[in-house]
Design a protein around this motif. Structure first.
Motif, PDB file in Angstrom:
ATOM      1  N   GLU A 131     -10.517   7.813  -2.490  1.00  0.00           N
ATOM      2  CA  GLU A 131      -9.109   8.110  -2.206  1.00  0.00           C
ATOM      3  C   GLU A 131      -8.270   6.944  -2.712  1.00  0.00           C
ATOM      4  O   GLU A 131      -8.463   5.806  -2.295  1.00  0.00           O
ATOM      5  CB  GLU A 131      -8.874   8.306  -0.705  1.00  0.00           C
ATOM      6  CG  GLU A 131      -9.589   9.484  -0.088  1.00  0.00           C
ATOM      7  CD  GLU A 131      -8.993  10.819  -0.491  1.00  0.00           C
ATOM      8  OE1 GLU A 131      -7.824  10.831  -0.974  1.00  0.00           O
ATOM      9  OE2 GLU A 131      -9.686  11.844  -0.342  1.00  0.00           O
ATOM     10  N   LYS A 132      -7.333   7.230  -3.619  1.00  0.00           N
ATOM     11  CA  LYS A 132      -6.475   6.176  -4.164  1.00  0.00           C
ATOM     12  C   LYS A 132      -5.311   5.847  -3.239  1.00  0.00           C
ATOM     13  O   LYS A 132      -4.721   4.768  -3.351  1.00  0.00           O
ATOM     14  CB  LYS A 132      -5.950   6.580  -5.542  1.00  0.00           C
ATOM     15  CG  LYS A 132      -7.032   6.674  -6.615  1.00  0.00           C
ATOM     16  CD  LYS A 132      -6.433   6.991  -7.968  1.00  0.00           C
ATOM     17  CE  LYS A 132      -7.502   7.022  -9.059  1.00  0.00           C
ATOM     18  NZ  LYS A 132      -6.931   7.323 -10.388  1.00  0.00           N
ATOM     19  N   TYR A 133      -4.964   6.765  -2.372  1.00  0.00           N
ATOM     20  CA  TYR A 133      -3.866   6.547  -1.435  1.00  0.00           C
ATOM     21  C   TYR A 133      -4.357   6.820  -0.009  1.00  0.00           C
ATOM     22  O   TYR A 133      -5.281   7.609   0.194  1.00  0.00           O
ATOM     23  CB  TYR A 133      -2.680   7.467  -1.761  1.00  0.00           C
ATOM     24  CG  TYR A 133      -2.086   7.211  -3.120  1.00  0.00           C
ATOM     25  CD1 TYR A 133      -1.159   6.191  -3.314  1.00  0.00           C
ATOM     26  CD2 TYR A 133      -2.459   7.980  -4.218  1.00  0.00           C
ATOM     27  CE1 TYR A 133      -0.616   5.939  -4.561  1.00  0.00           C
ATOM     28  CE2 TYR A 133      -1.922   7.735  -5.482  1.00  0.00           C
ATOM     29  CZ  TYR A 133      -1.002   6.714  -5.638  1.00  0.00           C
ATOM     30  OH  TYR A 133      -0.482   6.471  -6.884  1.00  0.00           O
ATOM     31  N   PRO A 134      -3.772   6.174   0.988  1.00  0.00           N
ATOM     32  CA  PRO A 134      -4.218   6.371   2.372  1.00  0.00           C
ATOM     33  C   PRO A 134      -4.148   7.847   2.776  1.00  0.00           C
ATOM     34  O   PRO A 134      -3.154   8.524   2.515  1.00  0.00           O
ATOM     35  CB  PRO A 134      -3.232   5.531   3.182  1.00  0.00           C
ATOM     36  CG  PRO A 134      -2.715   4.510   2.228  1.00  0.00           C
ATOM     37  CD  PRO A 134      -2.671   5.174   0.893  1.00  0.00           C
TER      38      PRO A 134
ATOM     39  N   GLU B 109       3.679   4.332   3.848  1.00  0.00           N
ATOM     40  CA  GLU B 109       4.864   3.557   3.460  1.00  0.00           C
ATOM     41  C   GLU B 109       5.889   3.502   4.590  1.00  0.00           C
ATOM     42  O   GLU B 109       6.568   2.493   4.772  1.00  0.00           O
ATOM     43  CB  GLU B 109       5.500   4.169   2.211  1.00  0.00           C
ATOM     44  CG  GLU B 109       4.669   3.973   0.950  1.00  0.00           C
ATOM     45  CD  GLU B 109       5.357   4.515  -0.283  1.00  0.00           C
ATOM     46  OE1 GLU B 109       6.429   4.001  -0.627  1.00  0.00           O
ATOM     47  OE2 GLU B 109       4.835   5.473  -0.895  1.00  0.00           O
ATOM     48  N   ASN B 110       5.986   4.586   5.374  1.00  0.00           N
ATOM     49  CA  ASN B 110       6.982   4.643   6.437  1.00  0.00           C
ATOM     50  C   ASN B 110       6.365   4.819   7.820  1.00  0.00           C
ATOM     51  O   ASN B 110       7.048   5.201   8.765  1.00  0.00           O
ATOM     52  CB  ASN B 110       7.957   5.795   6.159  1.00  0.00           C
ATOM     53  CG  ASN B 110       8.736   5.584   4.872  1.00  0.00           C
ATOM     54  OD1 ASN B 110       9.316   4.526   4.660  1.00  0.00           O
ATOM     55  ND2 ASN B 110       8.720   6.585   4.001  1.00  0.00           N
ATOM     56  N   ILE B 111       5.085   4.517   7.943  1.00  0.00           N
ATOM     57  CA  ILE B 111       4.395   4.609   9.224  1.00  0.00           C
ATOM     58  C   ILE B 111       3.876   3.229   9.595  1.00  0.00           C
ATOM     59  O   ILE B 111       3.163   2.607   8.808  1.00  0.00           O
ATOM     60  CB  ILE B 111       3.223   5.612   9.157  1.00  0.00           C
ATOM     61  CG1 ILE B 111       3.731   7.015   8.835  1.00  0.00           C
ATOM     62  CG2 ILE B 111       2.455   5.621  10.473  1.00  0.00           C
ATOM     63  CD1 ILE B 111       2.637   8.042   8.652  1.00  0.00           C
ATOM     64  N   PRO B 112       4.228   2.691  10.763  1.00  0.00           N
ATOM     65  CA  PRO B 112       3.769   1.345  11.140  1.00  0.00           C
ATOM     66  C   PRO B 112       2.282   1.315  11.456  1.00  0.00           C
ATOM     67  O   PRO B 112       1.751   2.184  12.141  1.00  0.00           O
ATOM     68  CB  PRO B 112       4.605   1.024  12.378  1.00  0.00           C
ATOM     69  CG  PRO B 112       4.984   2.347  12.939  1.00  0.00           C
ATOM     70  CD  PRO B 112       5.117   3.280  11.784  1.00  0.00           C
TER      71      PRO B 112
ATOM     72  N   LEU C 281       0.854  -1.180   0.000  1.00  0.00           N
ATOM     73  CA  LEU C 281       0.000   0.000   0.000  1.00  0.00           C
ATOM     74  C   LEU C 281       0.890   1.230   0.000  1.00  0.00           C
ATOM     75  O   LEU C 281       1.646   1.456   0.950  1.00  0.00           O
ATOM     76  CB  LEU C 281      -0.912  -0.017   1.230  1.00  0.00           C
ATOM     77  CG  LEU C 281      -2.044   0.998   1.267  1.00  0.00           C
ATOM     78  CD1 LEU C 281      -3.004   0.776   0.104  1.00  0.00           C
ATOM     79  CD2 LEU C 281      -2.795   0.901   2.588  1.00  0.00           C
ATOM     80  N   LEU C 282       0.830   2.014  -1.056  1.00  0.00           N
ATOM     81  CA  LEU C 282       1.732   3.155  -1.228  1.00  0.00           C
ATOM     82  C   LEU C 282       1.155   4.411  -0.582  1.00  0.00           C
ATOM     83  O   LEU C 282       0.051   4.411  -0.059  1.00  0.00           O
ATOM     84  CB  LEU C 282       1.981   3.379  -2.719  1.00  0.00           C
ATOM     85  CG  LEU C 282       2.523   2.173  -3.495  1.00  0.00           C
ATOM     86  CD1 LEU C 282       2.664   2.509  -4.975  1.00  0.00           C
ATOM     87  CD2 LEU C 282       3.858   1.720  -2.903  1.00  0.00           C
TER      88      LEU C 282
END
Length: 534
Positions: A347-350, A302-305, A297-298
């Motif tokens: 929304e295509k991205y979180p 990407e850098n958040i747990p 999931l981009l």
């Protein structure tokens, strides 16, 4: 002798920054006899003195952001300060960092990690073992890892015992029970082919089941497509016994969520992967509807747990753990305002749901229903949003809410758990009471206090009402699971603290795990399911 009884003046411990061990060791230590630890402060986090030197204090409550009750349990079970640790001390770390690392070492998911994987997780969580500990504890709490659980799927059900055994029952037209056949069965039966494999989490979709082992392997059975619609044409091949998902063999998975048209999994490191979503980049990548390769999931996550994922009808919610606190991201279809951004666009991205910051609410548990969603905050408040049909948002009406809104009718209830389905919501309080609201179809709300066949147990409920039928079981309820599908009549499970399972609602396919009388298709009162989940 304790200072409080010996006449020695009480020493007050103040907030002192963490110090490396080398600094503490070098400092002279004055003699002072004290055997009882105290936690100071009611409205602000306190500290636990751990030695004669008041500088050596454990900042667990402050740094891990835990409730005082949770802190007491955590501090009481930490053997770091009572016996030798199981690793060589790192003299560059403060005492509290060493304590947090020791506690991490005792978590089931953390134990098998290599040193390199642990350091990578530490950096991903913000560079602190205390933040890693918070990440691990949050995941265990909201996903019931290592604990018994029940899943009320569309037409079939899965129950996981505390020892990792799996029982299944109900509809089996696609082999989704995992017993090697396609025969419907109301009797809970163990999946014998999983003998020797400990399962810690389960997910159920229409005609499909996924199980997660303690080794991070994913087993799937039923329809073979990850991205089919409930009654879609994909997934014509049937798998009737659990098989490992080969495309996930290099990912240590800790949770799976099955939505409409897609499946999502969460890795041990807090990364989210999805299977399928069609050709329109609905989750930030282009795939075929029956794609069997996981795609990361981009975007913002990407850098958040992430500690928990929840899938609804064409959308996904992610509970993220950041140094600043917990937050919720959403992605996918925005119809009905279920993404929580104040709009009804996709929304295509979180995207971060900002409303929780405005409400000063720390999300701890998230649930995605078919068309609406809910969150429980650390302070026990419940927020709902999305399509409010049948009163499933609990605000006393059927209006849509495009941003999270606090359920005021529960203002006197401290919630610890929430579950959402198709226009239905359940809330569990800290004392084990259960409240439900929304669509009363198939008697799945549990508000039937009359005898079977009497009373209007199908009535819709616009505001939260306590499920009095569950008070009669005389046990504290710890988990609710209900059907999250727009194509199946709903049924509901209530799991008690002692591991007893109760079921009510639709049972036409045997999904309740209890035998129904002739021509009976549902149960309005909770019925005990003959499985010992403990």
């Amino acid at each position: 002798m304790d200072a409080s009884t010996s006449g020695t003046p009480t020493v007050q411990y103040h907030n002192i920054p963490d110090q490396p061990i080398t600094t503490i060791v070098a400092a002279p230590v004055s003699a002072f006899l004290r055997q009882v630890r105290h936690c100071f402060g009611d409205s602000t986090p306190g500290e636990f003195p751990l030695a004669a030197n008041p500088s050596i204090v454990l900042h667990v409550l402050t740094t891990c952001n835990l409730d005082p009750q949770d802190l007491a349990k955590l501090e009481a079970t930490c053997s770091f300060f009572r016996q030798p640790a199981n690793f060589a001390p790192d003299y560059e770390l403060s005492i509290s960092e060493l304590a947090a690392l020791d506690m991490c070492q005792r978590r089931a998911i953390f134990k098998p990690m290599t040193d390199e994987e642990r350091q990578s997780l530490k950096q991903r969580c913000g560079g602190s073992w205390k933040l890693v500990l918070r990440f691990l504890l949050a995941g265990e709490a909201c996903c019931r890892r290592e604990k018994s659980q029940a899943i009320a799927g569309p037409g079939h059900s899965i129950a996981v015992t505390s020892t990792g055994a799996v029982y299944s029952f109900g509809s089996n037209s696609s082999g989704q029970l995992g017993h090697g056949n396609t025969e419907e069965d109301w009797r809970p039966r163990p999946i014998r082919s999983l003998q020797g494999i400990r399962i810690i989490q389960a997910a159920a979709g229409a005609g499909r089941t996924m199980l997660i082992s303690d080794a991070g392997r994913v087993y799937a059975f039923g329809k073979d497509s990850f991205g089919e619609a409930e009654y879609g044409v994909q997934g014509t091949k049937l798998v009737t016994t659990p098989l490992p998902v080969e495309s996930l063999k290099d990912i240590f998975v800790v949770q799976a969520a099955i939505g409409n048209f897609f499946t999502a999994v969460l890795s041990r490191e807090g990364r989210v992967y999805t299977f399928s979503w069609g050709k329109d980049s609905k989750l930030g990548h282009k795939t075929e509807p029956n794609d069997v390769e996981p795609q990361p999931l981009l975007g913002a996550l990407e850098n958040i747990p992430v500690v928990q994922i929840a899938a609804g009808y064409c959308y996904l919610l992610c509970l993220a753990c950041q140094p600043s606190g917990m937050s919720v991201y959403s992605v996918g279809c925005g119809l009905g305002g279920k993404l929580g951004h104040g709009l009804r666009t996709d929304e295509k991205y979180p995207r971060l749901i900002e409303q929780f910051q405005l409400l000063n609410l720390q999300p701890m548990v998230v649930s995605a229903g078919a068309w609406h969603a809910a969150v429980v905050g650390r302070d026990g408040r419940v927020c709902t949003w999305g399509w409010g049909r049948y009163g499933c948002l609990g605000h006393g009406n059927e209006e849509c809410e495009s941003v999270p809104k606090v359920v005021e009718a529960l203002s006197n209830v401290k919630a610890v758990h929430v579950a959402t389905g198709d226009y239905t919501t359940f809330v569990v309080s800290d004392d084990g009471d259960v409240y439900s609201f929304g669509c009363g179809e198939s008697a799945s709300l549990g508000h039937n206090t009359a005898a079977e066949g009497q009373g209007n147990r199908h009535a819709n409920v616009l505001s939260p009402e306590q499920v009095m039928s569950l008070k009669q079981v005389n046990e504290r309820v710890v988990q609710i699971s209900l059907t999250n599908s727009i194509y199946w009549n709903a049924h509901t499970f209530a799991l008690t603290e002692s591991g007893k399972l109760y079921a009510f609602g639709a049972g036409d396919k045997g999904q309740l795990g209890v035998e129904l009388d002739n021509n009976q298709t549902e149960r309005g009162n909770p019925e005990w399911v003959d499985i010992d989940l403990n």
